[in-house]
Design an enzyme around this catalytic site. Structure first.
Site, PDB file in Angstrom:
ATOM      1  N   HIS A   1      -2.188 -23.015   3.660  1.00 33.85           N
ATOM      2  CA  HIS A   1      -2.528 -22.218   2.479  1.00 33.85           C
ATOM      3  C   HIS A   1      -4.033 -22.030   2.274  1.00 33.85           C
ATOM      4  O   HIS A   1      -4.505 -22.150   1.142  1.00 33.85           O
ATOM      5  CB  HIS A   1      -1.936 -22.873   1.221  1.00 33.85           C
ATOM      6  CG  HIS A   1      -0.454 -22.962   1.232  1.00 33.85           C
ATOM      7  ND1 HIS A   1       0.252 -23.874   0.474  1.00 33.85           N
ATOM      8  CD2 HIS A   1       0.481 -22.243   1.904  1.00 33.85           C
ATOM      9  CE1 HIS A   1       1.549 -23.713   0.678  1.00 33.85           C
ATOM     10  NE2 HIS A   1       1.717 -22.733   1.549  1.00 33.85           N
ATOM     11  N   PRO A   2      -4.825 -21.735   3.294  1.00 35.50           N
ATOM     12  CA  PRO A   2      -6.256 -21.576   3.036  1.00 35.50           C
ATOM     13  C   PRO A   2      -6.523 -20.395   2.110  1.00 35.50           C
ATOM     14  O   PRO A   2      -5.957 -19.319   2.286  1.00 35.50           O
ATOM     15  CB  PRO A   2      -6.858 -21.327   4.430  1.00 35.50           C
ATOM     16  CG  PRO A   2      -5.725 -20.849   5.258  1.00 35.50           C
ATOM     17  CD  PRO A   2      -4.493 -21.502   4.708  1.00 35.50           C
TER      18      PRO A   2
END
Ligand SMILES: Cc1cc2nc3c(=O)[nH]c(=O)nc-3n(C[C@H](O)[C@H](O)[C@H](O)COP(=O)(O)OP(=O)(O)OC[C@H]3O[C@@H](n4cnc5c(N)ncnc54)[C@H](O)[C@@H]3O)c2cc1C
Length: 528
Positions: free
Chosen positions: A466-467
């Site tokens: 989930h960057p």
């Protein structure tokens, strides 16, 4: 003149979760001409469609296959970061969990100076995007493009997980995306009729017949063309040739949290010193480009299963047939079928721990499978304080940038994962798991004290994929875009993807990214 050099109003870089929404919504107006550039090809591998097969796409041609630089707090390991490189982007390879986060996440964005991004402002866009199979409600939309479904096949172990949570006094939650996020429940998934429903399926494919939309796959954007601090087009490589295309109105970056900052830096927009030292001419000093990188770190806690009920059987010929004929059976599972959102200490305004459960062995991204039946928990920190960055390694646009995730560099972050490992063990030892629980494989019985658990986490933690945040929205000196997603100091240029989130939401990031793009399209139509 090549066909793609006709005049377009908007050139969008990246056909991922956000880019597909933008292309579809903007071309609803027949007078708006859009070119969508995508570095990858079509999402053709059959594993894209089959929900349980998503991890088989890792390290293949449809994956950017990034890795971080050595992570100082994780024994200097370089961590693997998959990102989708195909039409649909990461929505074509993700685990399909439909989660929005907490209303307080968005109110937090607004309180950071981003007017009109509070929860009541963004809820209409979540609803607009959604085709909720349970029907419309205060929190859900039923007429949007993105299909949100209940799981068609729930493993008996997942039922045990939910009753184990009840045994521990964790309340049941039948809808994480309504008034209350906390509790234990089954995930809803972005699937339709038992198959993945990516942003491309939902938004792009239905729009492809429009004469005002052109999609160019295998077109890798290499530079934003600038004239006097105005973005006027994009340079890209396709079939080994360098081409440029002009945008009459705007260039829209939707390349995701790694590529959008990289493209800005390659175009001379970012921290000027750093840009120069990579051999690129600095055009405009925006110190925040590539900074503020945030992600959700996860660690796997795994057990042998004493009964043959897990996903280890998912690929049997019978199950393949069930899938092919009826789109039923374990192959429609998204593996991480259920989860818990929980606050590990009093006084928090959102849950800091998401604990995923899967009736499978998911260690090292599932890349080192075991033959035995296993199940596992994935405690994940969803409110990280640690911040990382993205920077150029060179001026070569085809070379990946340096990714410093900087996981767990703030001690408070580690504490949450330690709590998560302990909670996973408590769940595994609840009565509900007695018929199934075999030996603990990870961390294993030799790891008991907090210090030992910390060392286990340093050795094993990985990304939950989930960057966000590397082109953050705001009006402080480190903000990259304003609340209308315009790049500070450059005309005709916006970023609209996961990279603009000022703080990571306390949950998975696909639905929030789609929400951002829905809102961006409205902002563009309104002419802000
Ligand atoms: C393995 C995995 C599992 C995940 N599981 C979940 C989940 O279960 N639930 C959830 O909510 N979220 C999940 N996520 C996260 C979610 O999918 C992402 O947050 C979301 O897709 C990000 O959208 P985006 O538009 O910012 O980027 P992306 O969807 O990654 O799109 C970026 C697009 O731009 C293209 N591109 C990049 N650079 C260039 C360039 N220079 N030129 C042309 N094209 C370019 C890329 O190829 C890609 O198609 C997962 C992600 C991964 C990778």
């Amino acid at each position: 003149m090549p066909a793609e050099n006709r005049a377009y109003d908007y050139v969008i870089v990246g056909a991922g979760s956000a880019g597909c929404v933008l292309a579809s919504r903007l071309t609803e107006d027949p007078d708006t001409r859009v070119l969508l550039l995508e570095a990858g090809g079509p999402a053709s591998p059959r594993e894209v469609r089959i929900p349980a097969a998503f991890s088989k796409l890792y390290k293949t041609l449809v994956d950017w296959n990034y890795s971080t630089e050595p992570e100082p707090c994780l024994r200097n390991r370089k961590l693997y970061w998959p990102r989708g490189k195909m039409i649909g982007g990461s929505s074509s390879m993700n685990a399909m969990i439909y989660i929005r986060g907490n209303s307080a996440d968005y109110d937090g964005w607004a309180s950071l100076g981003n007017d009109r991004w509070g929860f009541q402002d963004v809820l209409p866009y979540f609803k607009k995007s959604e085709r909720q199979e349970r029907g419309a409600s205060e929190y859900h939309g039923a007429n949007g493009p993105l299909n949100v479904a209940d799981l068609r096949c729930v493993n008996p172990l997942t039922r045990s997980f939910l009753s184990a949570a009840q045994e521990l006094g964790i309340p049941a939650n039948s809808d994480f995306n309504s008034a209350t996020q906390d509790g234990a429940g089954l995930y809803q998934v972005t699937q339709k009729n038992g198959q993945r429903h990516s942003a491309a399926d939902a938004y792009l494919h239905p729009a492809l017949a429009r004469p005002n939309l052109k999609v160019l796959a295998n077109a890798h954007a290499t530079r934003i063309v600038l004239e006097n601090r105005r973005a006027v087009g994009i340079e890209y490589i396709r079939n080994n040739a360098v081409e440029t295309v002009r945008a009459n109105r705007e260039v829209l970056l939707a390349g995701g949290s790694v590529n959008s900052p990289q493209l800005l830096l390659l175009s001379g927009i970012g921290p000027a010193d750093q840009i120069r030292s990579a051999g690129v001419r600095a055009v405009h000093d925006v110190p925040g480009v590539g900074k503020n990188l945030q992600d959700h770190p996860m660690v796997s806690v795994g057990y042998l299963c004493t009964r043959p009920v897990t996903m280890a059987n998912a690929e049997s010929p019978v199950n393949f047939l069930r899938y092919l004929m009826f789109k039923r059976g374990p192959l429609v599972s998204n593996v991480a079928e259920a989860g818990i959102f929980l606050r590990t200490r009093p006084g928090l305004n959102v849950p800091d721990l998401q604990l995923l459960f899967g009736p499978a062995y998911y260690v090292n991204h599932g890349l080192t499978p075991r033959k035995e039946h296993c199940f596992g928990f994935g405690p994940t920190l969803v409110t990280p304080e640690s911040r990382g960055s993205i920077s150029l390694k060179s001026s070569n646009p085809l070379e990946p940038p340096a990714i410093y995730a900087n996981y767990l560099s703030i001690p408070a972050d580690m504490r949450v994962l330690v709590e998560g490992v302990k909670l996973s063990r408590q769940l595994a030892h609840a009565k509900s798991f007695e018929p199934y629980r075999g030996d603990e494989l990870h961390p294993g019985s030799s790891v008991q004290s907090d210090a030992e658990i910390v060392e286990f986490i340093r050795a094993e933690a990985q990304t939950l994929y989930h960057p966000v945040g590397s082109c953050k929205m705001g009006n402080d000196s480190m903000a990259v875009v304003d609340a209308s997603l315009r790049v500070h100091g450059i005309d005709g240029l916006r970023v609209a993807d996961a990279s603009v989130m000022p703080r990571i939401p306390s949950g998975n990031t696909n639905a929030p990214t789609i929400m951002i793009a829905e809102k961006a399209a409205d902002i563009l139509r309104a002419g802000f």
